[in-house]
Write an enzyme that holds these catalytic residues in place. Structure first.
Site, PDB file in Angstrom:
ATOM      1  N   ASP A 187       0.842  -1.189   0.000  1.00 45.45           N
ATOM      2  CA  ASP A 187       0.000   0.000   0.000  1.00 45.45           C
ATOM      3  C   ASP A 187       0.889   1.255   0.000  1.00 45.45           C
ATOM      4  O   ASP A 187       1.819   1.345  -0.815  1.00 45.45           O
ATOM      5  CB  ASP A 187      -0.946  -0.028   1.199  1.00 45.45           C
ATOM      6  N   TYR A 228      -3.095  11.102   1.125  1.00 44.87           N
ATOM      7  CA  TYR A 228      -3.697  10.929  -0.193  1.00 44.87           C
ATOM      8  C   TYR A 228      -3.732  12.262  -0.946  1.00 44.87           C
ATOM      9  O   TYR A 228      -3.475  12.310  -2.154  1.00 44.87           O
ATOM     10  CB  TYR A 228      -5.118  10.371  -0.058  1.00 44.87           C
ATOM     11  N   HIS A 250      -5.121  -7.624   0.628  1.00 44.20           N
ATOM     12  CA  HIS A 250      -4.343  -6.403   0.781  1.00 44.20           C
ATOM     13  C   HIS A 250      -3.549  -6.345   2.093  1.00 44.20           C
ATOM     14  O   HIS A 250      -2.485  -5.749   2.139  1.00 44.20           O
ATOM     15  CB  HIS A 250      -5.302  -5.212   0.711  1.00 44.20           C
TER      16      HIS A 250
END
Length: 657
Positions: free
Chosen positions: A253, A400, A457
């Site tokens: 990630d 982000y 994930h």
């Protein structure tokens, strides 16, 4: 007279037509030339701006991210730190959970397809309020040593675990990087596996696990601009502060993105990069390759893996469906952060929904998101507590916004090559898939991909055994890479007629590495030819595993398995298929590249084995699972046929301990 004039007029008209035609040809030639020139210039521009590797951007290695006024003499000490779940915080949290408003009921048979199912959320929150033991979990978090130090104006938190091993065992440092909405908590199950000595490897790991800036226990920046590049610089400076000059990196990630940037900026410090999310989301050439590959998938991806990438529109629609959070956090993280900061119910629904869908998209169909099939409520709430107790959900989401912006994207890190050896593990249900040929556009020494037919994930929390095994294999390969300066190559084999022991031979393992068998000096070795589709497969693999587990540590037994397809085609798989097969079986002993054991093309090792220990009806290997015992001097001393169960070899092996 009129005729002469008419004739003259006709001649003039003909000249005009020729002149006009010549002019038209000239005009067309000019237009054609200009068009070609324009296309050429456009091609040069596109190549220069988008397809050619950009230069490594200049980065400020000492940028200050703390609050002002700046301390002229900052404290650079490393301080002990303890995680605390205070009574005040815990009581406030319980009160909020107790007085939560009723949730609208979910739609019938909706599962998690509209988001977190409110019926199951009530069960999660009741457990958090009434059964989650705050003090016990505080002690759990503090079972490892935590530290804090100020880097570039920010207090950066990290876990540092040093192994306790015998002299002669190499200790290598590894930096483990989490992502969002994960945390340091993801790595607690894998830490013991990384710091413990394994019979097949002569090294263990010294583990460093930082909380990313703005996540959990690490301080957030005071001003905009702290993106993945800047975080990479902070973590590189952290490693220097600790006193570690060279190290390996593992991440997924955001941890993948940051680790990849570190492997690009600090190529002399990073010895190897292991990623459980090998992607190139922002690579121009990478995305061009995968798009063109949709026309001819077999050109860029193996047939058995095509479904992970194509049809491309199916995967694209899934990514669009699951990326709503990304758009919010990349644009207005502080807005959504208000609700998640104020409501533990909102925080739980927002984060745990990702732990369901990102572990397996089909989990959306279940009313409980199948969360408890992979995780426990305690472990999931541990991760929530990292965010809740530190009030860091808003600051974590800002990463982000600092990634999906013009400034960061213009750096084009996914298009900048790195020579750091790289290894990826591809779990089946990861959010995105990139073929090896695409990954090699950036990672010039991309050595291997491990393909796993399960997992999603959050690999470190979901499948710690598989991930730990792969990290050991990767670092083993990285060390071989550095010792040879390149991928291991074939070594000249000795004459099997004059060889003195198995130590004279070199074999290639399932990862393409050349392994000299003198690494097994002083150990009793059992050598077997194996197959995955034989009637003897189940019993032999099970019992070989049993032998290895019983005697690898206590008596230094080593088992060397060689896949062979010479007996009724019962080992037809590719290396990746064989790897997947042995991983599904939980095989811990050493498995090597598929070879031939009979005929002119038989591997020299097997020619030597057959010469020194002939069979009942001649030297040739009769079937799968023939077995040779080799003593501590590397000399074959016993031979057994395929029908002899491995477990029956215990008394024979004991003669040579």
């Amino acid at each position: 007279m009129k005729n002469k004039q008419a004739k003259k007029g006709s001649e003039n008209n003909e000249k005009d037509r020729k002149k006009s035609g010549s002019s038209s040809l000239l005009s067309f030639g000019k237009i054609f030339f200009l068009l070609n020139l324009g296309v050429g210039l456009l091609a040069v521009y596109i190549y220069k701006e988008y397809l050619s590797p950009p230069n490594v951007p200049d980065v400020d290695l000492n940028a200050y991210w703390g609050s002002y006024p700046m301390n002229p003499k900052p404290d650079k000490s490393i301080r002990k730190y303890e995680v605390e779940f205070s009574d005040v915080m815990a009581n406030d949290l319980r009160e909020r959970l107790l007085h939560r408003r009723p949730f609208p009921p979910p739609l019938e048979d909706a599962g998690f397809q509209y988001g977190f199912n409110s019926n199951f959320l009530s069960r999660v929150l009741d457990y958090w309020q009434n059964n989650y033991n705050f003090k016990e979990r505080e002690q759990f978090f503090n079972r490892y040593d935590h530290f804090m130090t100020n880097i570039q104006g920010l207090d950066i938190h990290y876990i540092h675990v040093k192994p306790n091993v015998d002299a002669g065992v190499e200790v290598v440092p590894i930096l483990l990087l989490h992502g969002w909405p994960g945390s340091i908590r993801e790595f607690y199950e894998i830490i013991p596996k990384l710091i413990s000595k394994r019979p097949s490897h002569n090294f263990v790991f010294e583990v460093i696990i930082p909380s990313l800036p703005g996540f959990g226990f690490s301080q957030a920046p005071s001003r905009p601009g702290l993106g993945p590049t800047e975080v990479a610089v902070i973590l590189a400076n952290l490693m220097k502060r600790i006193g570690i000059d060279k190290y390996y990196i593992q991440g997924g990630d955001a941890g993948h993105a940051i680790g990849s940037i570190m492997a690009t900026l600090f190529q002399t410090e990073v010895l190897g990069f292991h990623t459980n999310m090998p992607v190139m989301f922002f690579g121009v050439l990478a995305n061009l390759y995968t798009t063109l590959g949709s026309l001819w998938p077999s050109l860029i991806v193996e047939p058995e893996l095509q479904s992970r990438l194509y049809p491309q529109h199916v995967h694209l629609m899934h990514q669009i469906e699951e990326s709503g959070y990304f758009h919010i956090q990349a644009t207005k993280p502080d807005t959504v952060g208000i609700g998640l900061t104020d409501s533990p119910a909102g925080l739980a629904a927002y984060i745990l929904e990702k732990f369901s869908t990102w572990t397996n998209k089909d989990f959306r169909k279940a009313s409980d998101g199948n969360l408890l099939s992979k995780f426990t409520l305690t472990h999931l709430i541990d991760n929530l507590m990292v965010y809740w107790s530190t009030n860091s959900i808003t600051t974590s989401m800002r990463l982000y916004a600092e990634t999906a912006n013009k400034r960061f994207l213009s750096m084009r890190f996914d298009d900048i090559p790195t020579n750091v050896p790289t290894w990826g593990i591809k779990f089946k249900h990861e959010l995105a898939f990139y073929p090896d040929c695409v990954l090699k556009l950036k990672y010039k020494n991309y050595l291997h991909s491990t393909v796993v037919e399960d997992g999603g994930h959050f690999a470190a929390l979901e499948m710690p055994d598989v991930l730990a095994d792969d990290i050991f294999e990767a670092v083993d390969t990285f060390q071989l890479f550095h010792s040879s300066g390149k991928k291991p190559q074939n070594i000249q084999q000795p004459d099997f007629e004059t060889a003195k022991s198995i130590y004279d031979f070199t074999v290639r393992d399932m990862y393409g590495r050349d392994i000299k068998l003198d690494k097994y000096k002083g150990k009793v070795v059992l050598i077997v030819n194996v197959a995955s589709q034989c009637g003897l497969t189940d019993r032999n693999y099970h019992q070989l595993n049993e032998l290895y587990q019983k005697y690898a540590a206590s008596h230094d037994l080593r088992i060397l398995a060689f896949p062979c397809n010479q007996f009724n085609g019962q080992e037809p798989g590719s290396p990746k298929e064989i790897l997947n097969f042995i991983k599904e079986r939980g095989v811990k002993f050493d498995v090597f590249e598929k070879i031939e054991v009979n005929g002119e093309n038989a591997h020299p090792l097997w020619k030597y084995l057959k010469r020194t220990k002939s069979g009942t009806f001649g030297d040739s290997i009769k079937w799968n699972f023939s077995k040779f015992i080799v003593d501590k001097n590397g000399v074959p001393v016993e031979r057994f046929g395929p029908n002899e169960d491995p477990i029956n070899l215990e008394p024979y092996l004991a003669k040579y301990w």
